[in-house]
Write a protein that holds these residues in place. Structure first.
Motif, PDB file in Angstrom:
ATOM      1  N   GLY A 164       0.868  -1.308  -0.053  1.00 30.73           N
ATOM      2  CA  GLY A 164      -0.061   0.019  -0.036  1.00 30.73           C
ATOM      3  C   GLY A 164       0.703   1.173  -0.012  1.00 30.73           C
ATOM      4  N   MET A 185       7.640  -3.946  -3.493  1.00 34.47           N
ATOM      5  CA  MET A 185       7.248  -3.690  -1.991  1.00 34.47           C
ATOM      6  C   MET A 185       8.008  -2.847  -1.193  1.00 34.47           C
ATOM      7  N   TYR A 197       0.155 -10.450  15.331  1.00 36.54           N
ATOM      8  CA  TYR A 197      -0.806 -11.598  15.658  1.00 36.54           C
ATOM      9  C   TYR A 197      -0.713 -12.645  14.886  1.00 36.54           C
TER      10      TYR A 197
HETATM   11  C1  LIG Z   1       3.156  -8.149  -0.936  1.00 35.39           C
HETATM   12  C2  LIG Z   1       2.412  -7.696   0.672  1.00 35.39           C
HETATM   13  C3  LIG Z   1       1.788  -6.433   0.427  1.00 35.39           C
HETATM   14  C4  LIG Z   1       1.256  -6.122   1.841  1.00 35.39           C
HETATM   15  N1  LIG Z   1       0.542  -4.982   2.016  1.00 35.39           N
HETATM   16  C5  LIG Z   1       0.288  -4.548   3.212  1.00 35.39           C
HETATM   17  C6  LIG Z   1       0.199  -3.264   3.652  1.00 35.39           C
HETATM   18  O1  LIG Z   1       0.213  -2.402   2.683  1.00 35.39           O
HETATM   19  N2  LIG Z   1      -0.293  -2.831   4.754  1.00 35.39           N
HETATM   20  C7  LIG Z   1      -0.020  -3.798   5.781  1.00 35.39           C
HETATM   21  O2  LIG Z   1      -0.369  -3.582   7.121  1.00 35.39           O
HETATM   22  N3  LIG Z   1       0.217  -4.898   5.500  1.00 35.39           N
HETATM   23  C8  LIG Z   1       0.476  -5.593   4.274  1.00 35.39           C
HETATM   24  N4  LIG Z   1       0.926  -6.740   4.140  1.00 35.39           N
HETATM   25  C9  LIG Z   1       1.064  -7.779   5.282  1.00 35.39           C
HETATM   26  C10 LIG Z   1      -0.137  -8.842   5.337  1.00 35.39           C
HETATM   27  O3  LIG Z   1      -1.511  -8.299   5.542  1.00 35.39           O
HETATM   28  C11 LIG Z   1       0.209 -10.031   5.937  1.00 35.39           C
HETATM   29  O4  LIG Z   1       1.640 -10.461   5.486  1.00 35.39           O
HETATM   30  C12 LIG Z   1      -0.644 -11.047   6.315  1.00 35.39           C
HETATM   31  O5  LIG Z   1      -1.874 -10.816   6.672  1.00 35.39           O
HETATM   32  C13 LIG Z   1      -0.127 -12.323   6.909  1.00 35.39           C
HETATM   33  O6  LIG Z   1       0.115 -11.796   8.338  1.00 35.39           O
HETATM   34  P1  LIG Z   1       1.610 -11.943   8.770  1.00 35.39           P
HETATM   35  O7  LIG Z   1       2.834 -11.274   7.770  1.00 35.39           O
HETATM   36  O8  LIG Z   1       1.692 -11.610  10.191  1.00 35.39           O
HETATM   37  O9  LIG Z   1       2.051 -13.391   8.667  1.00 35.39           O
HETATM   38  C14 LIG Z   1       1.320  -6.960   2.743  1.00 35.39           C
HETATM   39  C15 LIG Z   1       1.899  -8.187   2.488  1.00 35.39           C
HETATM   40  C16 LIG Z   1       2.339  -8.656   1.387  1.00 35.39           C
HETATM   41  C17 LIG Z   1       3.115  -9.897   1.396  1.00 35.39           C
END
Ligand SMILES: Cc1cc2nc3c(=O)[nH]c(=O)nc-3n(C[C@H](O)[C@H](O)[C@H](O)COP(=O)(O)O)c2cc1C
Length: 211
Positions: A164, A185, A197
């Protein structure tokens, strides 16, 4: 029977959670950041062309520049030790001579293999459609990003991957050409100030086709 190394790797993978709030009193030295970048660079890449490029935003000025461009991710920007912008270089094949000559110089590749590989690379990559080239360099750079998140964890840090953000404007904000550098990213990096979490995953049955 699992070896200690396998257990350590599993612990790193399963204890990694996206962290969105960091301890603002913690600085990470550029020396340590450079070590993490070097270690994450062991990632594999198509043709070993290593298209990942990294913009480390660890200064007040850099963070201020980034802030209006990270949409709903301002907490990570405000609290992390560094925001790591991962870009994919669509002109990565221009480094091929350097990479393959170095491999020969270091005794890691015979000269005739280098010559054949370079011939293939020079015939293949420059004529690919832009969309295909973009896809290749982004896949490679995402592998680097994953390695960076795991190695950061091994240094006692946490990360948050982010998609984002204002892609084109972020590249321009750091004086790079958006035609050449494709944003992959941003990773927030720092000492966690929250637990993060647990999140659910699809099961192997849901994601696997056996043949
Ligand atoms: C390519 C990518 C883009 C993501 N973009 C955002 C983001 O813009 N904001 C955010 O808070 N989390 C973002 N995330 C995190 C995901 O929400 C998170 O990896 C997913 O919910 C799984 O949770 P964990 O990373 O704690 O295992 C992103 C993850 C990936 C891989």
């Amino acid at each position: 029977m699992q070896t200690t190394e396998q257990n350590q790797l599993r612990d790193l993978m399963t204890s990694r959670h996206s962290i969105r709030k960091y301890r603002t009193d913690h600085k990470i030295s550029r020396e340590e950041l450079t070590r993490m970048i070097k270690e994450a660079s062991s990632a594999p890449s198509s043709g070993n062309l290593q298209p990942w490029r990294v913009v480390v935003v660890d200064s007040e000025e850099g963070k201020a520049k980034l802030r209006p461009l990270v949409m709903f991710n301002t907490l990570q920007n405000d609290t992390s030790s560094a925001m790591i912008l991962i870009l994919a270089d669509t002109q990565h094949y221009k480094q091929s001579d350097y990479i393959f000559n170095k491999a020969v110089d270091e005794g890691k590749m015979p000269a005739d293999v280098r010559d054949r590989q370079l011939e293939l690379i020079n015939a293949h990559y420059p004529q690919l459609p832009a969309s295909k080239l973009n896809e290749i360099v982004k896949i490679d750079s995402a592998l680097f990003a994953m390695q960076f998140m795991l190695i950061a964890k091994s240094y006692g840090y946490d990360t948050s991957p982010m998609g984002g953000f204002e892609e084109e404007r972020v590249v321009e904000a750091f004086d790079l050409d958006p035609e050449q550098y494709s944003p992959v990213m941003i990773l927030a990096l720092g000492k966690a100030d929250e637990a993060g979490y647990e999140s659910v995953r699809l099961t192997p049955e849901q994601i696997t086709f056996w043949h």
